[in-house]
Scaffold this active site. Structure first.
Site: not given
Ligand SMILES: Cc1cccc(C(=O)O)c1OC(=O)C1CC1
Ligand SMILES: [Zn+2]
Length: 324
Positions: A59, A136, A141, A144, A155, A164, A175, A190, A226
């Site tokens: 909880d 969010d 995470e 994923h 990925y 993503e 959220d 945000e 990226d």
């Molecule tokens: C902050 C950050 C850096 C690198 C990868 C991720 C990732 O988990 O892809 C990441 O987290 C996000 O994008 C979450 C949504 C804010």
């Molecule tokens: Zn991500």
């Protein structure tokens, strides 16, 4: 007419859920299968090893450390979202323990799923506040993990951008469940991004280009940074989802001009969830995402009039972002 069909999700417990074929929502779950949340939340104390468990409560907790409490409590919110809306029992659909680690390393501007647990840095206080402090982000995470156990979207490049986007999409859905409303639903991170600069976000699903991401398939990033633009090209699918939910047109006037009729959050999320578990594969690209979302609209809504309306909206949403 309300008709029901039971959908036998895979997984050791072979959960049986009854899906209302009109709304696509989970109507009932098999009475005999018990569902219980299982969590472990650890404090890494600014290190990267030997993190110590601070809670195994199923909880919500209030330890006094917001990073710990938010990681734990938003993981519960995400578990509840997937069970109540999609009949999924945790990341693996078999009650897997949700493991989170916070205060990871020093000034760490990152959050990640590593195949078995979620990990959150504290940020450096300029780019990020502690990263578990936004629903969010936690749902992003955890999703994923869901994606890894379902489509397995690789990925990198287009499959990675879809990976993503699905994480941002279900991050937005959680959220919203936690109280976000209106345009805030579409802002990602945000609450933790640039704590000194209010009003911005890491990403904006309703206008990806406003945060530097891509919003139109013909203009997509095709380089190798990226992981092939996974956080940048995700905007193309994010915008398609937002247009499918809300209806409307591309925020930056692409030609031909396309107007989408919105189908709402619940039906759009049901279709995108079903695409991840029933249709997408590790190497799926944007064209596959279009095909799979249209196919699942037909499957979930039984091919009736609502189904064809939803399929029309799905094709227009992908048209609007230039996906073939
Ligand atoms: C902050 C950050 C850096 C690198 C990868 C991720 C990732 O988990 O892809 C990441 O987290 C996000 O994008 C979450 C949504 C804010
Ligand atoms: Zn991500």
């Amino acid at each position: 007419k309300a008709s029901f069909k039971y959908v036998n999700y895979e997984g050791p417990q072979r959960d049986l859920v009854f899906v209302d074929t009109i709304t696509g929502k989970v109507a009932a779950r098999h009475p005999q299968i018990m569902y219980g949340r299982s969590l472990i939340t650890q404090d890494c104390n600014q290190k990267t090893r030997r993190c110590r468990s601070v809670s195994t409560s199923s909880d919500t907790i209030s330890s006094g450390d917001q990073a710990i409490d938010d990681a734990h409590n938003y993981a519960i919110a995400t578990y509840d979202y997937y069970l109540n809306n999609h009949g999924r029992d945790s990341i693996d659909n078999a009650g897997m323990t949700l493991k989170s680690r916070v205060h990871y390393s020093r000034n760490y501007n990152n959050a990640f799923w590593d195949g078995s647990q979620m990990t959150y840095g504290d940020g450096d206080g300029v780019t990020f506040a502690p990263l578990s402090q936004d629903a969010d982000v936690v749902a992003h995470e955890l999703t994923h993990g869901v994606t890894e156990r379902s489509s397995g979207l690789i990925y990198q490049n287009e499959s990675g951008a879809l990976n993503e986007a699905w994480s941002d999409i279900f991050g937005a859905m959680v959220d919203r469940q936690e109280g976000a409303a209106g345009s805030d639903i579409w802002l990602i991170g945000e609450d933790i991004y640039t704590p000194g600069a209010p009003g911005d976000a890491l990403r904006n699903m309703a206008d990806p280009a406003s945060m530097g991401d891509y919003d139109y398939y013909p203009d997509r990033y095709t380089g190798s940074s990226d992981n092939g633009g996974v956080h940048w090209n995700s905007g193309i699918a994010n915008l398609a989802f937002q247009l499918l939910v809300d209806g409307g047109q591309h925020p930056r006037n692409k030609t031909p001009e396309v107007t989408v009729t919105g189908i709402g959050f619940d039906d759009a999320a049901a279709i995108f969830y079903a695409a991840n578990i029933n249709c997408l594969t590790p190497s799926s690209n944007f064209a596959s995402a279009r095909y799979c979302t249209a196919l699942q609209a037909k499957a979930l809504f039984d091919g009736g009039q609502l189904s064809s309306d939803h399929q029309t909206s799905i094709h227009l949403a992908w048209d609007a972002v230039g996906v073939p």
